[in-house]
Design a protein around this motif. Structure first.
Motif, PDB file in Angstrom:
ATOM      1  N   ILE A  66      -6.301  -6.407   8.568  1.00 57.52           N
ATOM      2  CA  ILE A  66      -6.485  -5.790   7.253  1.00 57.52           C
ATOM      3  C   ILE A  66      -7.634  -4.784   7.270  1.00 57.52           C
ATOM      4  O   ILE A  66      -7.586  -3.746   6.604  1.00 57.52           O
ATOM      5  CB  ILE A  66      -6.733  -6.869   6.178  1.00 57.52           C
ATOM      6  N   LYS A  67      -8.663  -5.062   8.059  1.00 55.90           N
ATOM      7  CA  LYS A  67      -9.807  -4.142   8.121  1.00 55.90           C
ATOM      8  C   LYS A  67      -9.380  -2.783   8.660  1.00 55.90           C
ATOM      9  O   LYS A  67      -9.789  -1.738   8.139  1.00 55.90           O
ATOM     10  CB  LYS A  67     -10.922  -4.733   8.984  1.00 55.90           C
ATOM     11  N   GLY A  68      -8.554  -2.782   9.710  1.00 60.38           N
ATOM     12  CA  GLY A  68      -8.060  -1.519  10.244  1.00 60.38           C
ATOM     13  C   GLY A  68      -7.194  -0.784   9.245  1.00 60.38           C
ATOM     14  O   GLY A  68      -7.255   0.452   9.140  1.00 60.38           O
ATOM     15  N   LEU A  69      -6.385  -1.529   8.515  1.00 61.05           N
ATOM     16  CA  LEU A  69      -5.540  -0.922   7.476  1.00 61.05           C
ATOM     17  C   LEU A  69      -6.417  -0.235   6.435  1.00 61.05           C
ATOM     18  O   LEU A  69      -6.194   0.931   6.067  1.00 61.05           O
ATOM     19  CB  LEU A  69      -4.686  -2.018   6.826  1.00 61.05           C
ATOM     20  N   VAL A  70      -7.417  -0.961   5.959  1.00 61.01           N
ATOM     21  CA  VAL A  70      -8.274  -0.459   4.881  1.00 61.01           C
ATOM     22  C   VAL A  70      -9.064   0.773   5.310  1.00 61.01           C
ATOM     23  O   VAL A  70      -9.112   1.780   4.583  1.00 61.01           O
ATOM     24  CB  VAL A  70      -9.229  -1.587   4.411  1.00 61.01           C
ATOM     25  N   THR A  71      -9.697   0.714   6.483  1.00 62.04           N
ATOM     26  CA  THR A  71     -10.536   1.841   6.891  1.00 62.04           C
ATOM     27  C   THR A  71      -9.712   3.104   7.159  1.00 62.04           C
ATOM     28  O   THR A  71     -10.154   4.220   6.850  1.00 62.04           O
ATOM     29  CB  THR A  71     -11.358   1.489   8.145  1.00 62.04           C
ATOM     30  N   LEU A 109      -6.124   8.503   1.991  1.00 66.94           N
ATOM     31  CA  LEU A 109      -5.904   8.658   0.554  1.00 66.94           C
ATOM     32  C   LEU A 109      -7.130   9.141  -0.216  1.00 66.94           C
ATOM     33  O   LEU A 109      -7.036   9.419  -1.410  1.00 66.94           O
ATOM     34  CB  LEU A 109      -5.429   7.321  -0.039  1.00 66.94           C
ATOM     35  N   GLY A 110      -8.256   9.237   0.467  1.00 58.71           N
ATOM     36  CA  GLY A 110      -9.486   9.600  -0.228  1.00 58.71           C
ATOM     37  C   GLY A 110      -9.418  10.924  -0.975  1.00 58.71           C
ATOM     38  O   GLY A 110      -9.933  11.052  -2.090  1.00 58.71           O
ATOM     39  N   SER A 111      -8.790  11.925  -0.380  1.00 57.96           N
ATOM     40  CA  SER A 111      -8.721  13.241  -1.026  1.00 57.96           C
ATOM     41  C   SER A 111      -7.839  13.229  -2.276  1.00 57.96           C
ATOM     42  O   SER A 111      -7.860  14.181  -3.059  1.00 57.96           O
ATOM     43  CB  SER A 111      -8.197  14.286  -0.035  1.00 57.96           C
ATOM     44  N   TYR A 112      -7.076  12.146  -2.457  1.00 61.68           N
ATOM     45  CA  TYR A 112      -6.245  12.005  -3.656  1.00 61.68           C
ATOM     46  C   TYR A 112      -6.897  11.089  -4.690  1.00 61.68           C
ATOM     47  O   TYR A 112      -6.264  10.685  -5.667  1.00 61.68           O
ATOM     48  CB  TYR A 112      -4.863  11.444  -3.283  1.00 61.68           C
ATOM     49  N   ASN A 113      -8.169  10.759  -4.470  1.00 64.04           N
ATOM     50  CA  ASN A 113      -8.925   9.895  -5.376  1.00 64.04           C
ATOM     51  C   ASN A 113      -8.315   8.499  -5.472  1.00 64.04           C
ATOM     52  O   ASN A 113      -8.365   7.849  -6.516  1.00 64.04           O
ATOM     53  CB  ASN A 113      -9.046  10.513  -6.773  1.00 64.04           C
ATOM     54  N   CYS A 151       0.835  -1.208   0.000  1.00 64.08           N
ATOM     55  CA  CYS A 151       0.000   0.000   0.000  1.00 64.08           C
ATOM     56  C   CYS A 151       0.869   1.258   0.000  1.00 64.08           C
ATOM     57  O   CYS A 151       0.569   2.238  -0.690  1.00 64.08           O
ATOM     58  CB  CYS A 151      -0.932   0.009   1.205  1.00 64.08           C
ATOM     59  N   GLN A 152       1.935   1.229   0.777  1.00 66.65           N
ATOM     60  CA  GLN A 152       2.838   2.380   0.850  1.00 66.65           C
ATOM     61  C   GLN A 152       3.486   2.649  -0.503  1.00 66.65           C
ATOM     62  O   GLN A 152       3.467   3.781  -1.007  1.00 66.65           O
ATOM     63  CB  GLN A 152       3.911   2.117   1.901  1.00 66.65           C
ATOM     64  N   GLY A 153       4.049   1.606  -1.102  1.00 69.74           N
ATOM     65  CA  GLY A 153       4.723   1.771  -2.386  1.00 69.74           C
ATOM     66  C   GLY A 153       3.771   2.158  -3.493  1.00 69.74           C
ATOM     67  O   GLY A 153       4.071   3.035  -4.315  1.00 69.74           O
ATOM     68  N   ALA A 154       2.605   1.509  -3.528  1.00 70.25           N
ATOM     69  CA  ALA A 154       1.635   1.788  -4.586  1.00 70.25           C
ATOM     70  C   ALA A 154       1.063   3.194  -4.470  1.00 70.25           C
ATOM     71  O   ALA A 154       0.921   3.912  -5.471  1.00 70.25           O
ATOM     72  CB  ALA A 154       0.516   0.768  -4.543  1.00 70.25           C
ATOM     73  N   SER A 155       0.734   3.611  -3.246  1.00 70.78           N
ATOM     74  CA  SER A 155       0.113   4.927  -3.082  1.00 70.78           C
ATOM     75  C   SER A 155       1.054   6.057  -3.486  1.00 70.78           C
ATOM     76  O   SER A 155       0.617   7.079  -4.026  1.00 70.78           O
ATOM     77  CB  SER A 155      -0.374   5.116  -1.642  1.00 70.78           C
ATOM     78  N   LYS A 156       2.343   5.866  -3.252  1.00 69.33           N
ATOM     79  CA  LYS A 156       3.306   6.886  -3.674  1.00 69.33           C
ATOM     80  C   LYS A 156       3.277   7.073  -5.189  1.00 69.33           C
ATOM     81  O   LYS A 156       3.372   8.198  -5.699  1.00 69.33           O
ATOM     82  CB  LYS A 156       4.716   6.501  -3.220  1.00 69.33           C
ATOM     83  N   LEU A 157       3.140   5.957  -5.914  1.00 70.15           N
ATOM     84  CA  LEU A 157       3.080   6.043  -7.372  1.00 70.15           C
ATOM     85  C   LEU A 157       1.730   6.584  -7.844  1.00 70.15           C
ATOM     86  O   LEU A 157       1.657   7.354  -8.798  1.00 70.15           O
ATOM     87  CB  LEU A 157       3.316   4.660  -7.985  1.00 70.15           C
ATOM     88  N   CYS A 200      -5.055   9.091  -8.708  1.00 72.09           N
ATOM     89  CA  CYS A 200      -6.058   8.115  -9.122  1.00 72.09           C
ATOM     90  C   CYS A 200      -5.541   6.717  -8.811  1.00 72.09           C
ATOM     91  O   CYS A 200      -4.362   6.435  -9.034  1.00 72.09           O
ATOM     92  CB  CYS A 200      -6.329   8.242 -10.625  1.00 72.09           C
ATOM     93  N   GLY A 201      -6.402   5.868  -8.269  1.00 69.45           N
ATOM     94  CA  GLY A 201      -5.971   4.500  -8.023  1.00 69.45           C
ATOM     95  C   GLY A 201      -6.958   3.717  -7.184  1.00 69.45           C
ATOM     96  O   GLY A 201      -7.840   4.287  -6.527  1.00 69.45           O
ATOM     97  N   SER A 202      -6.796   2.403  -7.216  1.00 66.74           N
ATOM     98  CA  SER A 202      -7.642   1.512  -6.424  1.00 66.74           C
ATOM     99  C   SER A 202      -6.787   0.366  -5.890  1.00 66.74           C
ATOM    100  O   SER A 202      -6.081  -0.294  -6.654  1.00 66.74           O
ATOM    101  CB  SER A 202      -8.784   0.956  -7.277  1.00 66.74           C
TER     102      SER A 202
END
Length: 248
Positions: A163-168, A174-178, A123-129, A135-137
């Protein structure tokens, strides 16, 4: 490699839910990055997909998710290749079946690394990209046992529950970054992870579901593909059960 394409990274892509997800996306003409630690099996998965979809845009990255340095190198490689990453599906994992009192430290550490720490680092690596395009999912695979529990799977269930805590939390970050973050909670799925179950156990588990059958990798892949798509543009922070009504 088509640098104008948008790629989805799939871990555990050589078999089970990961392979089913890759097949689903490739069938929709999506570009994918297959990730697994076994080079031979990974290449076989790629070749198998290309037999059905000769024009598919498929990259591979050999990565041991049990090694944090390897995960960081994965994203370094993606960044250096200037790949446009817009999706991640984290399917890789194994299932420790042992009473807590019989679980060794090394086994607990392994479960933590592959199920939780690897998820955090992915999640850390992907979100940076993904921040580059805003935009991303991201889709993480949890498990039905995260909520209903399972005797003999305390360590595995604990990691999946985290994982649930991570996701929520990450969905809010990251929501404000779409960038959307969700999880799937599969029931008992007919994959290599459950291949050791005998017929009697499979029948027993089937009868516990509302649909009276075990799930297939494609059942999970279909929902993962939906969450990656624009059709799920207003869904984030959710853990979605795909268990045939096992928890009803």
């Amino acid at each position: 490699m088509n640098k104008t394409a948008t790629y989805t990274l799939i871990t555990g892509a050589n078999s089970g839910i990961g392979y089913a997800t890759a097949s689903n996306l490739v069938a929709q003409h999506k570009a994918v990055i297959l990730v697994a630690r076994n080079a031979e099996k990974l290449n076989m998965a790629r070749e198998q997909l290309l037999l059905s979809y000769p024009m598919a845009n498929i990259l591979t990255e050999i990565t041991d998710l049990g090694d944090s340095a390897d995960i960081k190198q994965l994203f370094s490689s993606i960044s250096q290749q200037k790949i446009n990453l817009e999706g991640v599906v984290h399917c890789a994992g194994d299932m420790l079946e042992a009473p807590l009192m019989m679980s060794r430290d090394v086994q607990i550490d392994q479960q933590y690394q592959i199920h939780l720490k690897a998820a955090l680092l992915l999640c850390q690596g992907a979100s940076k990209l993904m921040l580059r395009k805003k935009c991303g999912s991201i889709v993480l695979v949890s498990s039905v046992v995260a909520e209903q529990g399972s005797s003999g799977q305390v360590v595995y269930a604990s990691m999946k529950a985290a994982i649930k805590g991570l996701v929520t939390s990450l969905a809010q970050e990251l929501g404000s970054y779409n960038i959307r973050v969700n999880a799937l909670a599969p029931g008992v799925i007919a994959t290599p992870l459950t291949a050791h179950f005998d017929d009697a156990k499979k029948q027993q588990l089937s009868q516990r579901t509302a649909l009276k059958r075990l799930g297939e990798g494609e059942d999970i892949a279909n929902v993962a593909a939906f969450l990656l798509s624009s059709q799920a543009a207003y869904i984030t922070g959710q853990t979605i059960a795909v268990d045939g009504g096992l928890r009803l």
